[in-house]
Design an enzyme around this catalytic site. Structure first.
Site, short mmCIF file in Angstrom:
data_model
loop_
_atom_site.label_atom_id
_atom_site.label_comp_id
_atom_site.label_asym_id
_atom_site.label_seq_id
_atom_site.Cartn_x
_atom_site.Cartn_y
_atom_site.Cartn_z
N THR A 75 0.85 -1.20 0.00
CA THR A 75 0.00 0.00 0.00
C THR A 75 0.88 1.25 0.00
O THR A 75 0.68 2.17 -0.80
CB THR A 75 -0.93 -0.01 1.24
OG1 THR A 75 -1.77 -1.17 1.14
CG2 THR A 75 -1.80 1.24 1.31
N ASN A 153 -5.43 -9.70 -7.74
CA ASN A 153 -5.54 -10.43 -6.47
C ASN A 153 -6.83 -11.25 -6.38
O ASN A 153 -6.87 -12.24 -5.67
CB ASN A 153 -5.43 -9.47 -5.29
CG ASN A 153 -6.30 -8.24 -5.43
OD1 ASN A 153 -6.23 -7.53 -6.44
ND2 ASN A 153 -7.13 -7.98 -4.45
N GLN A 181 0.97 -9.56 -6.14
CA GLN A 181 0.49 -10.94 -6.26
C GLN A 181 1.34 -11.78 -7.20
O GLN A 181 1.21 -13.00 -7.23
CB GLN A 181 -0.98 -10.97 -6.73
CG GLN A 181 -1.96 -10.40 -5.74
CD GLN A 181 -2.12 -11.27 -4.49
OE1 GLN A 181 -1.75 -12.44 -4.48
NE2 GLN A 181 -2.67 -10.71 -3.43
N SER A 201 5.09 -6.92 -1.49
CA SER A 201 4.81 -7.03 -0.07
C SER A 201 5.27 -8.38 0.46
O SER A 201 5.06 -9.40 -0.21
CB SER A 201 3.30 -6.88 0.12
OG SER A 201 2.97 -6.94 1.49
N HIS A 203 4.22 -10.16 3.12
CA HIS A 203 3.30 -11.12 3.73
C HIS A 203 2.55 -11.99 2.72
O HIS A 203 1.85 -12.93 3.10
CB HIS A 203 2.34 -10.43 4.72
CG HIS A 203 1.25 -9.60 4.11
ND1 HIS A 203 -0.02 -10.09 3.93
CD2 HIS A 203 1.22 -8.32 3.68
CE1 HIS A 203 -0.78 -9.12 3.42
NE2 HIS A 203 -0.04 -8.04 3.26
N THR A 238 12.90 5.02 11.15
CA THR A 238 13.81 3.93 11.52
C THR A 238 13.37 2.63 10.87
O THR A 238 12.19 2.26 10.94
CB THR A 238 13.86 3.77 13.05
OG1 THR A 238 14.27 5.03 13.59
CG2 THR A 238 14.83 2.68 13.47
N CYS A 325 -9.72 -7.38 1.26
CA CYS A 325 -9.92 -5.96 1.54
C CYS A 325 -11.36 -5.54 1.26
O CYS A 325 -11.85 -4.58 1.83
CB CYS A 325 -8.98 -5.11 0.71
SG CYS A 325 -7.30 -5.72 0.78
N1 PMP Z 1 -1.78 -4.74 -4.03
C1 PMP Z 1 -2.29 -5.98 -4.19
C2 PMP Z 1 -2.51 -6.51 -5.57
C3 PMP Z 1 -2.61 -6.74 -3.07
O1 PMP Z 1 -3.13 -7.97 -3.22
C4 PMP Z 1 -2.40 -6.20 -1.78
C5 PMP Z 1 -2.76 -6.99 -0.54
N2 PMP Z 1 -4.10 -7.40 -0.49
C6 PMP Z 1 -1.87 -4.92 -1.68
C7 PMP Z 1 -1.56 -4.22 -2.83
C8 PMP Z 1 -1.62 -4.28 -0.34
O2 PMP Z 1 -0.51 -4.89 0.27
P1 PMP Z 1 -0.12 -4.57 1.79
O3 PMP Z 1 -1.01 -5.40 2.62
O4 PMP Z 1 1.33 -4.99 1.88
O5 PMP Z 1 -0.27 -3.11 1.99
#
Ligand code: PMP
Length: 396
Positions: A75, A153, A181, A201, A203, A238, A325
């Site tokens: 994000t 996604n 993704q 990202s 995670h 930081t 989301c």
């Molecule tokens: N872009 C896409 C295509 C995603 O799937 C996601 C996570 N759902 C994000 C952005 C946002 O990632 P983050 O949770 O690291 O902010």
């Protein structure tokens, strides 16, 4: 056969953290807490951990270490890239993106529109595909940036990023790609793709939450979102040393993307073939498009997707109603809406997203559970199904 207690099939929302990533983080959350900007021995140790992770992540993404800025996630990377492009393309007040981007792009674009920036949203076809000719027609002299995702996604549909970046550049615009993704699930690379900015990202690839990266092409002066001296002045604050170390370790586990893709394709095909045998008229969204090997977004006719998810959950199976989301909100998926589906069709759609931690027995279990749930939801007595090879009637 032992029945799995929980089957996690929501890996596009987030993935389980790899134990090795956690191991890499722990020292920096406990004993090795020094600030990487500190000149002390302990500070230099933390700095080394950040730079080691930078090398690992940038190499994996096909970027140079100096091109990689650590952020708090995709994000933030998306925000930084879009705002930076507007800031360095002085006088240009137009952006191009697609109707199916992640909300971190679309909501920022809506905010920018309120501030007087013009945004054009590319449509997609019923399979979720982008038309590059439409991109050509939308580009203008004052287009600062084209921002398109590598992989969707919700559906896993892939966009032709290399071609789109070349078209944007021909028109004098910068190009940003949200590759969140695609990382680890598609053959992709920063340098080879020709994009100017690339977001990802940790995670989504079995790393920790709250850390990501933005690759910025060499030569582009990146105005920061957060001012400060860290990350060569491109991202103040930081560094989250533990999370960055975990990100580096997670990337190390992705070394062979081709193997990962083969494993995921096998699982997805096992699932989709099995599902078609149970319910031949279910719709696999984006099936005719190039798509990620791990994502099956299925339209279950007019069945209630939320009810289906609830029943799967009772069997220990976690899937998703569209994107994480968007879930919980009352609006039907903007991605499936852009693909032209009715509200009923959208609300019957469920996303199953696999990871390398899933295996064939889990897919078997999923298919068995789904078979029973679908028969029940379509109000067919289970006994009659047993004699009919579990084929669910699609006449409703
Ligand atoms: N872009 C896409 C295509 C995603 O799937 C996601 C996570 N759902 C994000 C952005 C946002 O990632 P983050 O949770 O690291 O902010």
């Amino acid at each position: 056969m032992k029945t799995p207690r929980t089957v996690y099939l929501d890996s596009n929302a987030t993935t389980a953290m790899a134990p090795l990533a956690l191991d890499a983080m722990l020292p920096f959350l406990t004993t090795d807490y020094a600030n990487p900007s500190s000149s002390s021995l302990a500070g230099r140790h933390a700095r080394n951990a950040v730079e080691k992770a930078r090398t690992a992540v940038s190499q994996f993404l096909g970027a140079k270490p100096a091109e990689l800025v650590f952020t708090s996630g995709a994000t933030e990377s998306n925000h930084t890239a879009i705002l930076a492009a507007l800031s360095i393309s002085r006088g240009k007040r137009h952006l191009v993106t697609s109707q199916v981007e992640h909300p971190s792009i679309l909501l920022l674009c809506q905010h920018l529109e309120r501030l007087g920036i013009e945004v054009s949203y590319l449509p997609v076809d019923a399979e979720g595909r982008l038309d590059l000719d439409s991109l050509r027609t939308l580009l203008r002299e004052d287009t600062a940036l084209v921002s398109l995702m590598w992989a969707n996604n919700e559906t896993g549909v892939l966009f032709p990023i290399q071609e789109a970046a070349a078209i944007a550049h021909e028109a004098g615009a910068l190009f940003h790609c949200d590759a969140t993704q695609a990382v680890g699930k598609a053959v992709m690379g920063f340098a080879a793709s020709g994009v100017d900015f690339l977001s990802c990202s940790a995670h989504k690839i079995h790393g920790p939450k709250g850390v990501g990266a933005l690759c910025v092409r060499k030569g582009i002066e990146l105005p920061p979102l957060f001012h400060g001296h860290q990350e060569r002045g491109r991202r103040g604050g930081t560094e989250n040393v533990a999370a960055i170390a975990g990100f580096g370790a997670a990337v190390g586990l992705l070394a062979n993307v081709q193997d990962e893709i083969c494993h995921l394709v096998r699982l997805r095909d096992q699932f989709e073939n099995g599902l078609m045998a149970i319910m031949p008229c279910a719709r696999i969204h984006g099936q005719a498009a190039q798509r990620l090997p791990n994502t099956s977004n299925i339209g279950f006719l007019a069945l209630d997707g939320e009810e289906l998810l609830y029943r799967l959950e009772q069997e220990g199976i976690t899937a998703a109603l569209g994107a994480a989301c968007a879930a919980g909100g009352s609006k039907p998926s903007h991605v499936l809406t852009a693909m032209g589906f009715s509200e009923t069709a959208i609300l019957s759609s469920v996303r199953f997203s696999f990871s390398r931690l899933n295996h064939a027995e889990e897919v078997e279990y999923l298919l068995r559970s789904l078979g029973g749930i679908l028969l029940d939801m379509m109000e067919m007595p289970l006994s009659s199904a047993a004699g009919s090879n579990l084929a669910v009637s699609c006449m409703t």
